[in-house]
Design a protein around this motif. Structure first.
Motif, PDB file in Angstrom:
ATOM      1  N   LEU A   5       0.859  -1.180   0.000  1.00  0.00           N
ATOM      2  CA  LEU A   5       0.000   0.000   0.000  1.00  0.00           C
ATOM      3  C   LEU A   5       0.896   1.230   0.000  1.00  0.00           C
ATOM      4  O   LEU A   5       1.687   1.421   0.923  1.00  0.00           O
ATOM      5  N   LEU A   6       0.788   2.033  -1.039  1.00  0.00           N
ATOM      6  CA  LEU A   6       1.577   3.250  -1.188  1.00  0.00           C
ATOM      7  C   LEU A   6       0.673   4.440  -0.904  1.00  0.00           C
ATOM      8  O   LEU A   6      -0.299   4.665  -1.611  1.00  0.00           O
ATOM      9  N   VAL A   7       0.989   5.185   0.158  1.00  0.00           N
ATOM     10  CA  VAL A   7       0.171   6.336   0.564  1.00  0.00           C
ATOM     11  C   VAL A   7       1.025   7.587   0.455  1.00  0.00           C
ATOM     12  O   VAL A   7       1.946   7.797   1.243  1.00  0.00           O
ATOM     13  N   ASP A   8       0.705   8.424  -0.548  1.00  0.00           N
ATOM     14  CA  ASP A   8       1.504   9.620  -0.809  1.00  0.00           C
ATOM     15  C   ASP A   8       0.673  10.589  -1.636  1.00  0.00           C
ATOM     16  O   ASP A   8      -0.026  10.177  -2.553  1.00  0.00           O
ATOM     17  N   ASP A   9       0.763  11.868  -1.327  1.00  0.00           N
ATOM     18  CA  ASP A   9      -0.023  12.870  -2.052  1.00  0.00           C
ATOM     19  C   ASP A   9       0.664  13.363  -3.321  1.00  0.00           C
ATOM     20  O   ASP A   9       0.072  14.073  -4.116  1.00  0.00           O
ATOM     21  N   ASP A  10       1.902  12.980  -3.555  1.00  0.00           N
ATOM     22  CA  ASP A  10       2.629  13.385  -4.751  1.00  0.00           C
ATOM     23  C   ASP A  10       2.404  12.333  -5.835  1.00  0.00           C
ATOM     24  O   ASP A  10       3.079  11.300  -5.868  1.00  0.00           O
ATOM     25  N   LEU A  11       1.463  12.615  -6.726  1.00  0.00           N
ATOM     26  CA  LEU A  11       1.066  11.638  -7.743  1.00  0.00           C
ATOM     27  C   LEU A  11       2.221  11.258  -8.669  1.00  0.00           C
ATOM     28  O   LEU A  11       2.424  10.080  -8.968  1.00  0.00           O
ATOM     29  N   LYS A  12       2.982  12.234  -9.108  1.00  0.00           N
ATOM     30  CA  LYS A  12       4.086  11.978 -10.048  1.00  0.00           C
ATOM     31  C   LYS A  12       5.119  11.018  -9.447  1.00  0.00           C
ATOM     32  O   LYS A  12       5.469  10.010 -10.057  1.00  0.00           O
ATOM     33  N   ASN A  13       5.580  11.321  -8.241  1.00  0.00           N
ATOM     34  CA  ASN A  13       6.563  10.448  -7.582  1.00  0.00           C
ATOM     35  C   ASN A  13       5.965   9.084  -7.252  1.00  0.00           C
ATOM     36  O   ASN A  13       6.644   8.056  -7.364  1.00  0.00           O
ATOM     37  N   SER A  14       4.700   9.071  -6.858  1.00  0.00           N
ATOM     38  CA  SER A  14       4.046   7.809  -6.494  1.00  0.00           C
ATOM     39  C   SER A  14       3.927   6.871  -7.679  1.00  0.00           C
ATOM     40  O   SER A  14       4.158   5.667  -7.551  1.00  0.00           O
ATOM     41  N   MET A  15       3.559   7.425  -8.842  1.00  0.00           N
ATOM     42  CA  MET A  15       3.406   6.577 -10.025  1.00  0.00           C
ATOM     43  C   MET A  15       4.752   6.038 -10.492  1.00  0.00           C
ATOM     44  O   MET A  15       4.855   4.901 -10.956  1.00  0.00           O
ATOM     45  N   LEU A  16       5.806   6.820 -10.340  1.00  0.00           N
ATOM     46  CA  LEU A  16       7.149   6.362 -10.676  1.00  0.00           C
ATOM     47  C   LEU A  16       7.570   5.222  -9.741  1.00  0.00           C
ATOM     48  O   LEU A  16       8.036   4.170 -10.186  1.00  0.00           O
ATOM     49  N   LEU A  17       7.381   5.428  -8.447  1.00  0.00           N
ATOM     50  CA  LEU A  17       7.713   4.406  -7.457  1.00  0.00           C
ATOM     51  C   LEU A  17       6.863   3.149  -7.675  1.00  0.00           C
ATOM     52  O   LEU A  17       7.373   2.026  -7.615  1.00  0.00           O
ATOM     53  N   LYS A  18       5.577   3.337  -7.957  1.00  0.00           N
ATOM     54  CA  LYS A  18       4.665   2.220  -8.216  1.00  0.00           C
ATOM     55  C   LYS A  18       5.168   1.381  -9.395  1.00  0.00           C
ATOM     56  O   LYS A  18       5.186   0.148  -9.336  1.00  0.00           O
ATOM     57  N   ARG A  19       5.593   2.043 -10.453  1.00  0.00           N
ATOM     58  CA  ARG A  19       6.092   1.340 -11.636  1.00  0.00           C
ATOM     59  C   ARG A  19       7.335   0.499 -11.298  1.00  0.00           C
ATOM     60  O   ARG A  19       7.454  -0.654 -11.709  1.00  0.00           O
TER      61      ARG A  19
END
Length: 87
Positions: A5-19
């Motif tokens: 579960l990734l909880v972060d308000d920074d969408l750009k960084n979150s999507m990079l980390l998710k990938r």
């Protein structure tokens, strides 16, 4: 498959980390704030929580406490890792 579960308000960084994490074979569930993250935690029961400690709505510190209490009340064990991408 292990769930994160990734909880972060920074969408750009979150999507990079998710990938990057998904490329390693993990399932990643994303929440844009602590309130949504806590709701998703109850549904998903992740193996690991990556939790931003600096968010505008229900930031990581009180949220970590709420999730920790929830984890202790369930038989599921989740690890919580605090993250922060702010300079």
């Amino acid at each position: 498959m292990k769930k994160i579960l990734l909880v972060d308000d920074d969408l750009k960084n979150s999507m990079l980390l998710k990938r990057f994490i998904e490329a390693e074979g993990y399932e990643v569930v994303y929440a844009s704030n602590g309130k949504v993250g806590l709701e998703l935690y109850r549904d998903v029961h992740p193996d690991l929580i990556l939790l931003d400690i600096n968010m505008p709505e229900m930031n990581g510190l009180p949220n970590r406490y709420s999730i920790s209490c929830e984890v202790m009340s369930l038989s599921n064990r989740s690890f919580i890792l605090a993250i922060n991408s702010s300079g």
